[in-house]
Design an enzyme around this catalytic site. Structure first.
Site, PDB file in Angstrom:
ATOM      1  N   ARG A  91       0.864  -1.192   0.000  1.00 30.96           N
ATOM      2  CA  ARG A  91       0.000   0.000   0.000  1.00 30.96           C
ATOM      3  C   ARG A  91       0.894   1.234   0.000  1.00 30.96           C
ATOM      4  NH1 ARG A  91      -3.684  -0.313   5.055  1.00 30.96           N
ATOM      5  NH2 ARG A  91      -4.646  -2.006   3.884  1.00 30.96           N
TER       6      ARG A  91
ATOM      7  N   ARG B  33      -1.130   6.606   9.605  1.00 30.86           N
ATOM      8  CA  ARG B  33      -1.116   6.101   8.222  1.00 30.86           C
ATOM      9  C   ARG B  33      -1.475   7.201   7.219  1.00 30.86           C
ATOM     10  NH1 ARG B  33      -3.540   0.083   8.472  1.00 30.86           N
ATOM     11  NH2 ARG B  33      -2.138  -0.766  10.033  1.00 30.86           N
TER      12      ARG B  33
ATOM     13  N   LYS C  34      -2.746   0.792  14.994  1.00 29.60           N
ATOM     14  CA  LYS C  34      -2.818   1.714  13.856  1.00 29.60           C
ATOM     15  C   LYS C  34      -3.470   3.037  14.238  1.00 29.60           C
ATOM     16  CE  LYS C  34      -5.288  -1.280  11.384  1.00 29.60           C
ATOM     17  NZ  LYS C  34      -6.251  -1.939  10.482  1.00 29.60           N
TER      18      LYS C  34
ATOM     19  N   LYS D 191      -5.243   6.734  12.437  1.00 30.88           N
ATOM     20  CA  LYS D 191      -5.720   7.287  11.163  1.00 30.88           C
ATOM     21  C   LYS D 191      -6.221   8.728  11.307  1.00 30.88           C
ATOM     22  CE  LYS D 191      -6.897   2.763   9.431  1.00 30.88           C
ATOM     23  NZ  LYS D 191      -7.918   1.876   8.874  1.00 30.88           N
TER      24      LYS D 191
ATOM     25  N   CYS E  64     -15.065  -3.508   0.364  1.00 33.52           N
ATOM     26  CA  CYS E  64     -13.650  -3.785   0.639  1.00 33.52           C
ATOM     27  C   CYS E  64     -13.142  -4.866  -0.314  1.00 33.52           C
ATOM     28  CB  CYS E  64     -13.467  -4.216   2.088  1.00 33.52           C
ATOM     29  SG  CYS E  64     -13.980  -5.931   2.365  1.00 33.52           S
TER      30      CYS E  64
ATOM     31  N   CYS F 264      -7.444 -11.050   0.931  1.00 32.49           N
ATOM     32  CA  CYS F 264      -7.477 -10.683   2.339  1.00 32.49           C
ATOM     33  C   CYS F 264      -7.559 -11.934   3.218  1.00 32.49           C
ATOM     34  CB  CYS F 264      -8.646  -9.763   2.634  1.00 32.49           C
ATOM     35  SG  CYS F 264      -8.654  -9.314   4.377  1.00 32.49           S
TER      36      CYS F 264
ATOM     37  N   CYS G  21     -15.728  -8.858   6.429  1.00 31.66           N
ATOM     38  CA  CYS G  21     -15.619  -9.198   7.855  1.00 31.66           C
ATOM     39  C   CYS G  21     -15.860  -7.937   8.681  1.00 31.66           C
ATOM     40  CB  CYS G  21     -14.243  -9.826   8.146  1.00 31.66           C
ATOM     41  SG  CYS G  21     -12.943  -8.622   8.433  1.00 31.66           S
TER      42      CYS G  21
ATOM     43  N   CYS H 178     -13.351  -2.306   6.725  1.00 38.33           N
ATOM     44  CA  CYS H 178     -12.482  -1.532   5.831  1.00 38.33           C
ATOM     45  C   CYS H 178     -13.230  -0.628   4.857  1.00 38.33           C
ATOM     46  CB  CYS H 178     -11.548  -2.474   5.077  1.00 38.33           C
ATOM     47  SG  CYS H 178     -10.462  -3.390   6.189  1.00 38.33           S
TER      48      CYS H 178
HETATM   49 FE1  SRM Z   1      -8.436  -2.420   6.487  1.00 39.31          FE
HETATM   50  C1  SRM Z   1      -6.933  -5.055   7.984  1.00 39.31           C
HETATM   51  C2  SRM Z   1      -7.745  -3.663   3.466  1.00 39.31           C
HETATM   52  C3  SRM Z   1      -9.315   0.524   5.102  1.00 39.31           C
HETATM   53  C4  SRM Z   1     -10.003  -1.561   9.400  1.00 39.31           C
HETATM   54  N1  SRM Z   1      -7.447  -4.053   5.847  1.00 39.31           N
HETATM   55  C5  SRM Z   1      -6.856  -5.001   6.622  1.00 39.31           C
HETATM   56  C6  SRM Z   1      -6.042  -5.975   5.778  1.00 39.31           C
HETATM   57  C7  SRM Z   1      -4.645  -5.471   5.693  1.00 39.31           C
HETATM   58  C8  SRM Z   1      -6.109  -7.458   6.206  1.00 39.31           C
HETATM   59  C9  SRM Z   1      -5.043  -7.977   7.109  1.00 39.31           C
HETATM   60  O1  SRM Z   1      -4.778  -7.402   8.185  1.00 39.31           O
HETATM   61  O2  SRM Z   1      -4.487  -9.022   6.777  1.00 39.31           O
HETATM   62  C10 SRM Z   1      -6.794  -5.819   4.420  1.00 39.31           C
HETATM   63  C11 SRM Z   1      -6.004  -6.144   3.168  1.00 39.31           C
HETATM   64  C12 SRM Z   1      -6.915  -6.679   2.102  1.00 39.31           C
HETATM   65  C13 SRM Z   1      -6.275  -6.798   0.789  1.00 39.31           C
HETATM   66  O3  SRM Z   1      -6.081  -7.946   0.329  1.00 39.31           O
HETATM   67  O4  SRM Z   1      -5.978  -5.794   0.165  1.00 39.31           O
HETATM   68  C14 SRM Z   1      -7.347  -4.414   4.553  1.00 39.31           C
HETATM   69  N2  SRM Z   1      -8.391  -1.664   4.640  1.00 39.31           N
HETATM   70  C15 SRM Z   1      -8.168  -2.367   3.509  1.00 39.31           C
HETATM   71  C16 SRM Z   1      -8.474  -1.550   2.280  1.00 39.31           C
HETATM   72  C17 SRM Z   1      -7.555  -1.842   1.103  1.00 39.31           C
HETATM   73  C18 SRM Z   1      -9.936  -1.807   1.900  1.00 39.31           C
HETATM   74  C19 SRM Z   1     -10.381  -1.298   0.551  1.00 39.31           C
HETATM   75  O5  SRM Z   1     -11.116  -2.058  -0.064  1.00 39.31           O
HETATM   76  O6  SRM Z   1     -10.047  -0.193   0.148  1.00 39.31           O
HETATM   77  C20 SRM Z   1      -8.369  -0.139   2.866  1.00 39.31           C
HETATM   78  C21 SRM Z   1      -6.983   0.429   2.780  1.00 39.31           C
HETATM   79  C22 SRM Z   1      -6.933   1.812   3.367  1.00 39.31           C
HETATM   80  C23 SRM Z   1      -5.645   2.525   3.196  1.00 39.31           C
HETATM   81  O7  SRM Z   1      -5.352   2.896   2.062  1.00 39.31           O
HETATM   82  O8  SRM Z   1      -4.950   2.762   4.190  1.00 39.31           O
HETATM   83  C24 SRM Z   1      -8.709  -0.403   4.316  1.00 39.31           C
HETATM   84  N3  SRM Z   1      -9.390  -0.759   7.157  1.00 39.31           N
HETATM   85  C25 SRM Z   1      -9.759   0.306   6.387  1.00 39.31           C
HETATM   86  C26 SRM Z   1     -10.718   1.102   7.083  1.00 39.31           C
HETATM   87  C27 SRM Z   1     -11.430   2.338   6.543  1.00 39.31           C
HETATM   88  C28 SRM Z   1     -10.749   3.607   6.932  1.00 39.31           C
HETATM   89  O9  SRM Z   1      -9.667   3.581   7.530  1.00 39.31           O
HETATM   90  O10 SRM Z   1     -11.300   4.653   6.640  1.00 39.31           O
HETATM   91  C29 SRM Z   1     -10.925   0.501   8.310  1.00 39.31           C
HETATM   92  C30 SRM Z   1     -11.956   0.942   9.379  1.00 39.31           C
HETATM   93  C31 SRM Z   1     -11.529   2.131  10.143  1.00 39.31           C
HETATM   94  C32 SRM Z   1     -10.686   1.733  11.301  1.00 39.31           C
HETATM   95  O11 SRM Z   1      -9.477   1.615  11.128  1.00 39.31           O
HETATM   96  O12 SRM Z   1     -11.239   1.469  12.369  1.00 39.31           O
HETATM   97  C33 SRM Z   1     -10.077  -0.678   8.348  1.00 39.31           C
HETATM   98  N4  SRM Z   1      -8.423  -3.147   8.381  1.00 39.31           N
HETATM   99  C34 SRM Z   1      -9.183  -2.683   9.417  1.00 39.31           C
HETATM  100  C35 SRM Z   1      -9.007  -3.550  10.553  1.00 39.31           C
HETATM  101  C36 SRM Z   1      -9.700  -3.407  11.934  1.00 39.31           C
HETATM  102  C37 SRM Z   1      -8.916  -2.591  12.879  1.00 39.31           C
HETATM  103  C38 SRM Z   1      -9.521  -2.602  14.261  1.00 39.31           C
HETATM  104  O13 SRM Z   1      -9.666  -1.547  14.852  1.00 39.31           O
HETATM  105  O14 SRM Z   1      -9.840  -3.673  14.765  1.00 39.31           O
HETATM  106  C39 SRM Z   1      -8.121  -4.563  10.144  1.00 39.31           C
HETATM  107  C40 SRM Z   1      -7.614  -5.745  10.991  1.00 39.31           C
HETATM  108  C41 SRM Z   1      -6.571  -5.357  11.965  1.00 39.31           C
HETATM  109  O15 SRM Z   1      -6.022  -4.257  11.973  1.00 39.31           O
HETATM  110  O16 SRM Z   1      -6.279  -6.233  12.797  1.00 39.31           O
HETATM  111  C42 SRM Z   1      -7.786  -4.288   8.772  1.00 39.31           C
HETATM  112 FE1  SF4 Z   2     -10.368  -7.922   4.713  1.00 40.46          FE
HETATM  113 FE2  SF4 Z   2     -12.251  -7.617   6.529  1.00 40.46          FE
HETATM  114 FE3  SF4 Z   2     -10.903  -5.502   5.657  1.00 40.46          FE
HETATM  115 FE4  SF4 Z   2     -12.619  -6.647   4.066  1.00 40.46          FE
HETATM  116  S1  SF4 Z   2     -13.119  -5.666   6.000  1.00 40.46           S
HETATM  117  S2  SF4 Z   2     -10.518  -6.052   3.498  1.00 40.46           S
HETATM  118  S3  SF4 Z   2     -12.463  -8.764   4.612  1.00 40.46           S
HETATM  119  S4  SF4 Z   2     -10.056  -7.163   6.802  1.00 40.46           S
END
Ligand code: SRM
Ligand code: SF4
Length: 562
Positions: free
Chosen positions: A74, A144, A206, A208, A426, A432, A471, A475
């Site tokens: 990323r 980030r 993390k 944000k 997402c 993922c 899930c 995201c």
């Molecule tokens: Fe996310 C983890 C994809 C925005 C909350 N996110 C992941 C991972 C890296 C899975 C992993 O840990 O193995 C995913 C990779 C999937 C893949 O194959 O690409 C993933 N997140 C994404 C993206 C690519 C989704 C998308 O379709 O665009 C977004 C990338 C954003 C960026 O450019 O930085 C993405 N993730 C978000 C958001 C939305 C936001 O930030 O506005 C959230 C919710 C807001 C927040 O952070 O609370 C989000 N991602 C998570 C979480 C849950 C964190 C938590 O508080 O529990 C995880 C899991 C973790 O961190 O353990 C996670």
């Molecule tokens: Fe993966 Fe869950 Fe984030 Fe979707 S919401 S990209 S399934 S970690």
């Protein structure tokens, strides 16, 4: 007294020599396509995750082969702005150095590559560097990519807000030399090296930040750990309403976890922006939970201590006067599609990219189209937090050429319903590791079905914010959507309803572990009532609350699970 056992990642960070770990050794190990286990946690701070193609897992297992390891990287692109020359490089890198070859625009205004083999990581990061791009701190327990309203229409104010997003991103970067050393063959400088703000264990989790420019809440500012809402006087930015403690992630069935919208910290003057950000970050560094990573986000810290105590601490650490927040109003959350003329007479074309995926499919050559656009475009590109792209700053005389290319490659001209314009999903499967159900690959077809229902009830022109994730990590920010679908298992989702259109209220679960038929049947009934009983221009989420079909989530810790 026995020592408290911290989360495993805390020891990995502490022993990592400021994020180096054994990444370099792991890169040289040809026996496996993977990195050493602890390094897969450290690699996130450098911008990449180890993954494997889940569609191929069972087959490889049957053949007694290790999973086909590859990496997702990323980039860090504050405010989502890049030049056409950079886009051509981004595109070339995808074709040459990734197995997927596509580019994925994310929900935080940047892009990802999937399917990078270990041997290609270093060349890829070096190629990004040549294009003045990087992936440092795009993931990991640090601040980030900083989001910012990408809309260049009200030019001066938006430009100023964008510049602050860049400053925030730069000022809050980790100071370790590890990234330059490992990936860019930088000099090994460890003498006097330190992390003055983060410390050697960085943040508990993390972090944000988003900068919003009212009345547009496209960045979903309240879902961020730290939000800056632009306050202007006579068209000039004078400061920000600061918000803290938002986040989406939760775990199915675990009531100690929940999504949460941020609280208002207060108004700060422009010159105090960086100091406030640093004080919020160091407060979270010192007060955040380092024992349980599920409860380590700043939203739980703010919830635990209360916003008043948190504000006092931040004021004391920063020495900044935090005033009462100014009155603001958000009215939109989606992107403004099509051509819009800016105040400086330049034109901006917002293009819809289905689930943010830039790749060629029959009849829609999105990747080729953007390549051709980048060859002639003289302005810039702006990735939006709704996974779309703006071709920005186009001179009037170049409009026809830009539009012609976008039409030729099928990026412009498709009929977009208001629902689709307000929809995001997402990535989920197959890359993922955490996905429980499909999202990106299923969402377009699901959206068609919901659109059919809306048309059936003569409300097809209704803008409704709908989001799907594989899930409950959230995201695509589904808990802040009027219709949120959150994966529970293959073909099964929890349905969340009742969020506010402007992103100021979360949704609540109304169906658990439901299949498509059950979800559509539920929505069918609600659309029927919405169509006949709504008052004036009431939004769908607000209607469900007023009609007492869904209980409003006013305080997440109390209401989200009850
Ligand atoms: Fe996310 C983890 C994809 C925005 C909350 N996110 C992941 C991972 C890296 C899975 C992993 O840990 O193995 C995913 C990779 C999937 C893949 O194959 O690409 C993933 N997140 C994404 C993206 C690519 C989704 C998308 O379709 O665009 C977004 C990338 C954003 C960026 O450019 O930085 C993405 N993730 C978000 C958001 C939305 C936001 O930030 O506005 C959230 C919710 C807001 C927040 O952070 O609370 C989000 N991602 C998570 C979480 C849950 C964190 C938590 O508080 O529990 C995880 C899991 C973790 O961190 O353990 C996670
Ligand atoms: Fe993966 Fe869950 Fe984030 Fe979707 S919401 S990209 S399934 S970690």
């Amino acid at each position: 007294m026995s020592e408290i056992k911290l989360a495993a990642n805390e020891y990995i960070k502490a022993d990592s020599n400021l994020l180096r770990g054994t990444i370099e050794e792991g890169l040289q190990n040809d026996i496996t396509g993977a990195l050493y286990v602890d390094d897969t946690q450290l690699s996130k701070f450098h911008g990449f995750y180890q993954q494997d193609d889940r569609d191929l897992r069972a087959e490889r297992q049957a053949q007694k082969l290790e999973p086909l390891h590859s990496f997702m990287l990323r980039a860090r692109v504050p405010g989502g702005v890049c030049t056409p020359a950079q886009w051509l490089d981004i595109d070339k890198i995808a074709s040459k150095l990734t197995m997927n070859q596509s580019i994925r625009l994310t929900t935080r205004q940047t892009f990802q590559y999937h399917g990078i083999l270990k041997r290609n990581l270093k060349p890829l990061i070096q190629a990004l560097d040549l294009s003045s791009l990087d992936s440092i701190a795009a993931c990991g327990d640090v601040n980030r990519n900083v989001m910012c309203n990408p809309n260049p229409v009200e030019s001066d104010l938006h430009q100023e807000a964008y510049e602050w997003s860049v400053k925030l991103s730069e000022q809050l970067l980790p100071r370790t030399n590890a990234y330059a050393e490992i990936w860019l063959d930088g000099e090994k400088v460890t003498e006097n090296e330190s992390e003055p703000m983060y410390g050697k264990t960085y943040l508990p989790r993390k972090f944000k930040i988003a900068v919003a420019v009212p009345p547009h809440n496209d960045v979903d500012v309240y879902t961020n750990c730290l939000g800056f809402i632009a306050i202007a006087k006579d068209g000039k930015l004078i400061g920000f309403n600061v918000t803290v403690g938002g986040g989406m992630g939760s775990t199915h069935g675990d009531k100690t976890t929940y999504p949460r919208l941020a609280d208002e910290l207060g108004f700060v003057k422009l010159e105090d922006t960086i100091e406030i950000a640093k004080a919020v970050i160091t407060t979270q560094r010192d007060w955040g939970n380092r024992v349980d990573r599920k409860l380590a986000r700043i939203k739980y810290t703010v919830q635990k201590h209360g916003i008043d105590k948190f504000r006092d601490e931040v004021a004391q650490r920063s020495g900044v006067t935090i005033a009462a927040p100014k009155t603001i109003e958000f009215t939109t959350r989606g992107d403004r599609f099509g051509w819009v003329k800016g105040s400086d007479d330049k034109w901006h074309l917002t293009l819809y990219i289905e689930c943010g995926r830039i790749k060629d499919v029959p009849g829609k050559e999105v990747q080729t189209g953007f390549r051709e656009l980048a060859k002639v475009h003289k302005g810039d590109f702006r990735m939006t937090s709704n996974q779309n792209m703006i071709v920005a700053n186009v001179a009037a005389e170049d409009k026809a050429k830009i539009e012609g290319i976008a039409r030729q490659y099928g990026i412009l001209g498709q009929r977009l319903t208001p629902l689709r314009k307000h929809s995001i999903a997402c990535v989920s499967l197959p890359t993922c590791a955490l996905g429980m159900a499909e999202a990106e690959r299923y969402f377009p077809e699901f959206t068609d079905k919901v659109d059919e229902l809306l048309s059936k009830h003569n409300i097809g022109d209704e803008p409704i914010v709908m989001r799907m994730t594989g899930c409950p990590n959230g995201c695509a920010r589904p808990f802040a959507a009027e219709i949120g679908l959150v994966g529970k298992g293959p073909g099964r989702y929890n349905l969340y309803l009742g969020a506010a259109f402007d992103g100021t209220r979360l949704s609540k679960m109304v169906l658990e572990n439901a299949n498509e038929t059950e979800i559509l049947a539920d929505l069918d009934g609600r659309f029927e009532r919405f169509s006949s009983d709504r008052i004036d221009a009431e939004h769908f989420g607000d209607f469900l609350i007023r009609n007492e079909e869904v209980k409003a989530v006013l305080n997440s810790a109390r209401d989200f699970h009850d």
